[in-house]
Enzyme design. Structure first.
Site, PDB file in Angstrom:
ATOM      1  N   PHE A   1      -7.297  -8.483  -0.702  1.00  0.00           N
ATOM      2  CA  PHE A   1      -7.365  -7.026  -0.589  1.00  0.00           C
ATOM      3  C   PHE A   1      -6.008  -6.513  -0.068  1.00  0.00           C
ATOM      4  O   PHE A   1      -5.489  -7.034   0.911  1.00  0.00           O
ATOM      5  CB  PHE A   1      -8.492  -6.648   0.369  1.00  0.00           C
TER       6      PHE A   1
ATOM      7  N   ASP B   1     -11.436 -12.882   6.519  1.00  0.00           N
ATOM      8  CA  ASP B   1     -11.851 -11.484   6.373  1.00  0.00           C
ATOM      9  C   ASP B   1     -13.244 -11.500   5.732  1.00  0.00           C
ATOM     10  O   ASP B   1     -13.421 -12.025   4.629  1.00  0.00           O
ATOM     11  CB  ASP B   1     -10.838 -10.742   5.488  1.00  0.00           C
TER      12      ASP B   1
HETATM   13  C1  LIG Z   1     -12.958  -2.936   2.554  1.00  0.00           C
HETATM   14  C2  LIG Z   1     -11.958  -3.943   2.956  1.00  0.00           C
HETATM   15  C3  LIG Z   1     -11.023  -3.665   3.955  1.00  0.00           C
HETATM   16  C4  LIG Z   1     -10.983  -2.297   4.559  1.00  0.00           C
HETATM   17  O1  LIG Z   1     -10.121  -2.167   5.612  1.00  0.00           O
HETATM   18  P1  LIG Z   1     -10.135  -0.792   6.440  1.00  0.00           P
HETATM   19  O2  LIG Z   1      -9.182  -1.001   7.503  1.00  0.00           O
HETATM   20  O3  LIG Z   1     -11.541  -0.574   6.873  1.00  0.00           O
HETATM   21  O4  LIG Z   1      -9.739   0.290   5.492  1.00  0.00           O
HETATM   22  C5  LIG Z   1     -10.175  -4.670   4.357  1.00  0.00           C
HETATM   23  N1  LIG Z   1     -10.207  -5.900   3.777  1.00  0.00           N
HETATM   24  C6  LIG Z   1     -11.097  -6.185   2.787  1.00  0.00           C
HETATM   25  C7  LIG Z   1     -11.120  -7.539   2.182  1.00  0.00           C
HETATM   26  C8  LIG Z   1     -11.968  -5.208   2.336  1.00  0.00           C
HETATM   27  O5  LIG Z   1     -12.815  -5.464   1.358  1.00  0.00           O
END
Ligand SMILES: *Cc1c(COP(=O)(O)O)cnc(C)c1O
Length: 415
Positions: free
Chosen positions: A129, A201
């Site tokens: 991501f 994550d």
């Molecule tokens: C949704 C998501 C995020 C979101 O990060 P925010 O700081 O809440 O915007 C981060 N990493 C992954 C893998 C995600 O799917």
């Protein structure tokens, strides 16, 4: 008999035997809407609205500052952490709710890098991501320690890239585009064998299927509260730190809430000897209260049933789509054991317009670049009949080419 009726009959039987059906009633899902986007934003539970209203009117409105103690506001980061812990296979005292996932990438990554300052490499995936990659680039630039991000394209390359020079491995367990799930136990063991620390994550894992952080001996994990945990838009995220590591690491955003006694107002920083050292400042009480209430539903949920139903829903959806929808190709792995709780397809036409047409007819999924239609299956409230109906509507839109209507080509900021 048409194929659609066959799928519907299968769905009916599966819904009848579903041991999770009672949970759907606790969500406020608009009638007729088929919501396959709980992997982006989980739906509201009316109990959450009630609780937040009470927090506003009584706790804030009447009791004012007394509520920090009286209503337990001060303990919310830990209280919520304790609620999340069993969902991700973590023992008590290892999880805390704080900040956003992006910020928590920085906090855990910097903490881990400082514990491996003799090594230069950070290993991640090209397809991770973007915020995880951006935060990693920003963190290395900011620390100025000469750490370097190496991103790999596939699983073989991943195992090879993790070597004796690797300081930290940062991976998202479930790929946000395709739903592919990495082998947490195997990769964590491999990273440890090479002497590296690992950060997982869990944004697309927490609440989607059983996660076993303690059993896999994971070092750090992060994840968000607004996807499968249904904590509401922008809900606070969480941090997990393995018990043995907690007090060795120092996270770089050590504000007063990370101090062992914030209300001593000590000019010298002494980190809390617990998971609280991963906090920063005053917690967002309204958001935490919403997440706290939203998490109550998980109390007696059997995560194995969640997984079983998630696989059932996604398999039935794939089957119905492949048998009835022209022009769509499965972009997810076919083996359900290698997928999280989502299924993606590519489309040989304009995928964005097709998703807009689908949304206009009450089936909510989402679109991801370059041409991916993504559908999430949250077993607490999605029914088998919903996924079959979604496939029927999709098939009909494709057959009549309704997606070609110009109005479906207007791009919004959030896709
Ligand atoms: C949704 C998501 C995020 C979101 O990060 P925010 O700081 O809440 O915007 C981060 N990493 C992954 C893998 C995600 O799917």
């Amino acid at each position: 008999m048409t194929e659609q009726t066959t799928h519907q009959q299968i769905a009916e039987a599966l819904d009848k035997g579903d041991l999770l059906t009672s949970y759907r009633g606790q969500f406020a899902i608009p009638p007729k809407l088929i919501y396959l986007d709980g992997n982006s934003l989980g739906p509201l539970q009316p109990a959450v609205g009630k609780k937040v209203a009470e927090t506003l009117v009584v706790e804030w409105g009447t009791d004012l500052i007394k509520s920090w103690n009286k209503a337990g506001w001060i303990d919310l980061p830990e209280t919520v952490g304790e609620q999340i812990a069993p969902i991700i296979g973590a023992k008590s005292g290892t999880v805390i709710a704080t900040d956003s996932t992006s910020v928590n990438v920085f906090k855990t990554l910097a903490a881990a890098l400082l514990m491996r300052s003799d090594r230069r490499k950070i290993v991640s995936e090209n397809g991770n991501f973007p915020t995880d990659l951006y935060m990693t680039q920003a963190t290395t630039a900011f620390l100025g320690t000469g750490h370097e991000l190496v991103t790999v394209k596939d699983d073989d390359a991943l195992m090879k890239a993790i070597d004796e020079e690797t300081a930290v491995v940062l991976l998202t367990q479930v790929d946000y585009k395709t739903g592919r799930m990495l082998d947490m136990a195997k990769i964590t063991a491999h990273a440890h064998e090479k002497g590296a620390l690992i950060i997982w994550d869990l944004c697309h894992s927490a609440g989607a299927f059983p996660v076993a952080l303690d059993a896999c001996n994971v070092d750090f994990a992060i994840g968000c509260g607004y996807k499968y945990l249904n904590g509401g838009p922008g809900a606070p995220a969480f941090i997990y730190v393995k018990k043995e590591l907690q007090n060795q690491a120092i996270q770089p955003l050590s504000g007063w809430f990370a101090h062992e006694a914030p209300f001593e107002f000590d000019p010298e920083f002494k980190p809390a000897m617990s998971i609280k050292r991963y906090l920063t400042g005053t917690p967002p009480v309204l958001s935490l209260m919403a997440l706290h209430e939203a998490l109550k539903i998980w109390k007696d949920v059997d995560m194995r049933l969640i997984r079983q139903k998630s696989v059932g829903l996604s398999q039935l959806f794939i089957q119905a789509v492949e048998e009835t929808c022209e022009g769509l190709t499965l972009a997810s792995l076919r083996d359900p054991q290698l997928r999280g709780s989502q299924v993606s397809f590519t489309f040989d036409g304009d995928g964005y317009a097709l998703m807009q047409a689908l949304i206009a007819e009450g089936v909510i999924g989402d679109f991801r670049q370059p041409n991916i239609l993504r559908f999430g299956f949250a077993p607490l409230y999605v029914r088998y009949k919903d996924v079959v109906r979604a496939a029927e509507i999709l098939a009909d839109i494709l057959k009549t080419e309704r997606w070609k209507d110009e109005k479906f080509n207007v791009r919004s900021e959030v896709t």
